[in-house]
Design an enzyme around this catalytic site. Structure first.
Site, PDB file in Angstrom:
ATOM      1  N   HIS A 108       1.075   3.601   2.559  1.00 30.38           N
ATOM      2  CA  HIS A 108       1.175   3.924   3.891  1.00 30.38           C
ATOM      3  C   HIS A 108       2.700   4.332   4.100  1.00 30.38           C
ATOM      4  O   HIS A 108       2.771   5.335   4.877  1.00 30.38           O
ATOM      5  CB  HIS A 108       1.006   2.661   4.798  1.00 30.38           C
ATOM      6  CG  HIS A 108       2.051   1.975   5.297  1.00 30.38           C
ATOM      7  ND1 HIS A 108       2.713   0.826   4.575  1.00 30.38           N
ATOM      8  CD2 HIS A 108       2.803   2.008   6.687  1.00 30.38           C
ATOM      9  CE1 HIS A 108       3.914   0.344   5.275  1.00 30.38           C
ATOM     10  NE2 HIS A 108       3.948   1.259   6.324  1.00 30.38           N
ATOM     11  N   THR A 146       0.778  -1.230  -0.046  1.00 28.13           N
ATOM     12  CA  THR A 146      -0.085   0.093   0.170  1.00 28.13           C
ATOM     13  C   THR A 146       0.952   1.262   0.121  1.00 28.13           C
ATOM     14  O   THR A 146       2.115   1.048  -0.033  1.00 28.13           O
ATOM     15  CB  THR A 146      -0.867  -0.065   1.468  1.00 28.13           C
ATOM     16  OG1 THR A 146       0.112   0.446   2.468  1.00 28.13           O
ATOM     17  CG2 THR A 146      -1.601  -1.103   1.372  1.00 28.13           C
TER      18      THR A 146
END
Length: 120
Positions: free
Chosen positions: A54, A52
């Protein structure tokens, strides 16, 4: 640590603290700065890219927080958070074929303190 010692920093003036993760690093750095009355704080860590985005949010938040701490306190809070895509890149940047981020950050901290001293 070796870079700081070579620059004349006494070993008893070098402190190592840890945080549970990169996102917690700025608050830990602030607490260390306040407790130790530090001239500079060198923040080292690593956030490896995952599946992801993040890592982008974490790295941006940490860099902005450290910059703001430096501006608020007048002390260097050096950003040494590696942002590699994989473990091999992390190893390469932490003493491998692409240098040593810890050494670079220690040198940056010392240079910032010299600049501060020269401007007084």
């Amino acid at each position: 640590i070796d870079t700081l010692k070579k620059a004349g920093v006494k070993e008893n003036n070098i402190f190592i603290e840890s945080s549970p993760g990169a996102y917690e690093m700025p608050l830990g750095a602030k607490w260390a700065y306040e407790k130790r009355k530090a001239d500079a704080v060198i923040c080292l860590g690593c956030v490896i890219k995952g599946d992801t985005d993040h890592d982008i949010y974490i790295n941006n938040a940490v860099s902005m927080a450290l910059m703001n701490l430096g501006l608020a306190t007048g002390a260097p809070f050096v950003f040494g958070l590696l942002t590699p895509n994989n473990m091999q890149q992390a190893k390469d940047r932490s003493g491998g074929k692409h240098g040593n981020k810890g050494v670079e950050c220690a040198a940056a901290a010392m240079e910032m303190l010299m600049i501060k001293k020269s401007l007084k």
